[in-house]
Design a protein around this motif. Sequence first.
Motif, PDB file in Angstrom:
ATOM      1  N   UNK A   1      46.848  -6.698  41.746  1.00  0.00           N
ATOM      2  CA  UNK A   1      46.267  -6.516  40.417  1.00  0.00           C
ATOM      3  C   UNK A   1      44.943  -7.261  40.330  1.00  0.00           C
ATOM      4  N   UNK A   2      44.050  -6.759  39.499  1.00  0.00           N
ATOM      5  CA  UNK A   2      42.834  -7.502  39.197  1.00  0.00           C
ATOM      6  C   UNK A   2      42.807  -7.775  37.689  1.00  0.00           C
ATOM      7  N   UNK A   3      42.478  -9.021  37.355  1.00  0.00           N
ATOM      8  CA  UNK A   3      42.401  -9.435  35.956  1.00  0.00           C
ATOM      9  C   UNK A   3      40.966  -9.856  35.683  1.00  0.00           C
ATOM     10  N   UNK A   4      40.325  -9.252  34.705  1.00  0.00           N
ATOM     11  CA  UNK A   4      38.920  -9.591  34.422  1.00  0.00           C
ATOM     12  C   UNK A   4      38.816 -10.273  33.068  1.00  0.00           C
ATOM     13  N   UNK A   5      38.099 -11.382  33.055  1.00  0.00           N
ATOM     14  CA  UNK A   5      38.054 -12.204  31.843  1.00  0.00           C
ATOM     15  C   UNK A   5      36.602 -12.584  31.544  1.00  0.00           C
ATOM     16  N   UNK A   6      36.218 -12.473  30.286  1.00  0.00           N
ATOM     17  CA  UNK A   6      34.839 -12.794  29.882  1.00  0.00           C
ATOM     18  C   UNK A   6      34.758 -12.810  28.365  1.00  0.00           C
TER      19      UNK A   6
ATOM     20  N   UNK B   1      41.992  -6.514  31.380  1.00  0.00           N
ATOM     21  CA  UNK B   1      40.858  -7.336  30.946  1.00  0.00           C
ATOM     22  C   UNK B   1      41.289  -8.118  29.721  1.00  0.00           C
ATOM     23  N   UNK B   2      40.669  -9.245  29.533  1.00  0.00           N
ATOM     24  CA  UNK B   2      40.902  -9.977  28.292  1.00  0.00           C
ATOM     25  C   UNK B   2      39.666 -10.781  27.926  1.00  0.00           C
ATOM     26  N   UNK B   3      39.623 -11.108  26.647  1.00  0.00           N
ATOM     27  CA  UNK B   3      38.621 -12.010  26.110  1.00  0.00           C
ATOM     28  C   UNK B   3      39.044 -13.420  26.513  1.00  0.00           C
TER      29      UNK B   3
END
Length: 364
Positions: A49-54, A79-81
């Motif tokens: 899995x890839x989790x992107x956060x920004x 993705x998440x904030x």
Amino acid sequence: DKGNHRHFMAKEIHEQPEVVGHTLSTFYRPMTETVELPAAPYDWAALPKVTMVACGTAHFACAVAKYWFEQVARLPAETDIASEFRYRNPPLVKGGLSIFVSQSGETIDTLTALRLAKEQGQHIAGIVNVPESAIARESDVLYPTNAGPEIGVASTKAFTCQLTTLALLAIAAGEARGSIDADERKRLTRTLAELPRLMNVALHLDEVMGEVAHDLAKARDVLYLGRGAMYPLALEGALKLKEISYIHAEGYASGELKHGPIALIDENVPVIVLAPSDELFDKTVSNMQEVMARGGRVILITDKTGAERAGDSAWHTIVMPDADPFVAPILYSIPIQLLAYHTAVAKGTDVDQPRNLAKSVTVE
Ligand code: M6R
């Protein structure tokens, strides 16, 4: 130095063909049409899995990339904030990759989220524009964007460079995972290589956007609609407009319209529809017709085929150069940036230093 532009934001919008080209050439080899990424302690083929956060605009880049990772690489992507991620105690999949995206590399919520993911044993990658920043230093692998210094508080060129980098990662992941073959990889990289030229063409809309902005500047509320990877772009368009023109704007997935926001529609609420002529185009046209049937005024941003298929019922139709759907979110960043910019100029707000905002948010 603003060059011959009135604002840094205008200069940075117009720099995009060049800096997107620079960012592309970081990992893209045109002779072989391959993507060469730096050595990493993880293997894209084996990632669960890839989790992107920004935060803010960088988060919308992640939200676009979720579509790319899923479609091109068949890789589960979330993705998440950062401000949510850091407090929600997310169950992170063992051996997963967490990607932190930040122009400044100093955003405190994103940096804290990175440390949390690191403590939980995730692989850490950074997509950062300032190479000597904290997020760059603390990442296991750094994928730099080469946008150059971004001075305007509203992020423009950093966003399209983040998207370019994420698109390259999705292609590399797709090839490693066998979800695309060499021909498809070449086709996709070619669409990216074409981007600087197409962006230059889109920048010729500057004047037209100035005229549309003159009308938009009178609005109090604006809606942005898009489907698929154009949905996060609708969110980004709305954020850009609010930040610098102080007009209230919201982005929605086109299909959500009838689940609530349609109640707002009347002749005073312009609706900006981001719709290249892809396989979902007809559905978006029917959403547009629902808006117009209620007196709503539509600004349609599409390509030549889309403009023909939609007829001339829109308030304004902006015709973009034809582009592969894969790169459309990058290309369509230009008209939404120009629209926000010219609307702010028409309203006389402080484009580069909007009220209440800071370029880098280093406090919670
Ligand atoms: O430096 P970062 O990319 O981490 O900043 C994240 C956000 O603060 C930033 O994108 C913000 O939303 C911009 N003002 C958007 O134009």
